[in-house]
Design a protein around this motif. Structure first.
Motif, short mmCIF file in Angstrom:
data_model
loop_
_atom_site.label_atom_id
_atom_site.label_comp_id
_atom_site.label_asym_id
_atom_site.label_seq_id
_atom_site.Cartn_x
_atom_site.Cartn_y
_atom_site.Cartn_z
N ASN A 58 0.82 -1.22 -0.03
CA ASN A 58 0.13 -0.07 0.00
C ASN A 58 0.71 1.34 0.07
O ASN A 58 0.43 2.31 0.65
CB ASN A 58 -1.12 0.17 0.98
N GLY A 68 -7.95 4.32 0.81
CA GLY A 68 -8.92 3.22 0.37
C GLY A 68 -8.21 2.43 -0.75
O GLY A 68 -8.80 1.61 -1.56
N GLU A 69 -7.14 2.92 -1.30
CA GLU A 69 -6.16 2.27 -2.34
C GLU A 69 -5.26 1.19 -1.67
O GLU A 69 -4.82 1.48 -0.75
CB GLU A 69 -5.71 3.15 -3.28
N CYS A 109 -1.31 1.95 -7.31
CA CYS A 109 -2.21 2.04 -6.39
C CYS A 109 -3.78 2.07 -6.96
O CYS A 109 -4.11 2.94 -8.09
CB CYS A 109 -2.01 3.35 -5.62
N GLU A 110 -4.50 0.92 -6.68
CA GLU A 110 -5.89 0.87 -7.04
C GLU A 110 -6.70 0.55 -6.03
O GLU A 110 -6.35 0.08 -5.08
CB GLU A 110 -5.91 -0.39 -8.00
N TYR A 111 -7.98 0.86 -6.11
CA TYR A 111 -9.32 0.36 -5.35
C TYR A 111 -9.13 -1.09 -5.13
O TYR A 111 -8.91 -1.88 -6.46
CB TYR A 111 -10.35 0.95 -5.63
N ASP A 112 -9.55 -1.73 -4.15
CA ASP A 112 -9.47 -3.10 -3.92
C ASP A 112 -11.13 -3.31 -4.34
O ASP A 112 -11.96 -3.06 -3.70
CB ASP A 112 -9.39 -3.16 -2.42
N THR A 113 -11.03 -4.04 -5.52
CA THR A 113 -12.31 -4.37 -5.97
C THR A 113 -12.99 -5.67 -5.16
O THR A 113 -14.05 -5.91 -5.51
CB THR A 113 -12.31 -4.99 -7.54
N LEU A 173 -18.44 -1.35 -1.82
CA LEU A 173 -18.05 0.13 -1.88
C LEU A 173 -18.55 0.68 -0.38
O LEU A 173 -17.91 1.71 0.10
CB LEU A 173 -18.87 0.75 -2.78
N ARG A 215 -15.61 2.61 0.85
CA ARG A 215 -14.48 2.39 0.71
C ARG A 215 -13.43 2.46 1.97
O ARG A 215 -12.29 2.87 2.03
CB ARG A 215 -13.69 3.20 -0.49
#
Length: 101
Positions: free
Chosen positions: A13, A29-30, A42-46, A50, A72
């Motif tokens: 992270n 949140g990423e 860095c990406e949002y955790d799918t 939400l 998030r």
């Protein structure tokens, strides 16, 4: 980090660019894998929903209980938050409607 005299990989992270002396946290949140070298990593955790409802100890709430609404993993501010918005989120979370006190 890329300082050759004390080179070390950034942790989960976080990321660092070429020549960075320290690691930078991803935006709230990423997530990113250890060793990330760019903010683009860095990406949002799918895998995470939400929205979530949590009790005061951070445990997910099920059924019709009052709890803290998270988006998030961050709290939702109540400024300009309407019953319409709450009902839409509840429907998204497969609840019939909100109960705003």
């Amino acid at each position: 980090m890329t300082d050759s005299s004390r080179c070390q990989q950034c942790g989960e992270n976080t990321f660092s660019g070429d020549g960075a002396e320290s690691c930078t946290l991803c935006t709230y949140g990423e997530i990113s894998a250890p060793g990330s070298t760019s903010e683009d990593d860095c990406e949002y955790d799918t895998e995470q929903p939400l929205f979530a409802l949590r009790d005061s100890e951070g445990i997910n709430i099920e059924g019709e209980q009052l709890g803290l609404l998270l988006y998030r993993e961050g709290t939702v501010c109540d400024d300009y938050f309407t019953t319409t918005a709450a009902n839409a989120i509840c429907r998204h979370m497969v609840h019939s409607r909100s109960k705003m006190d």
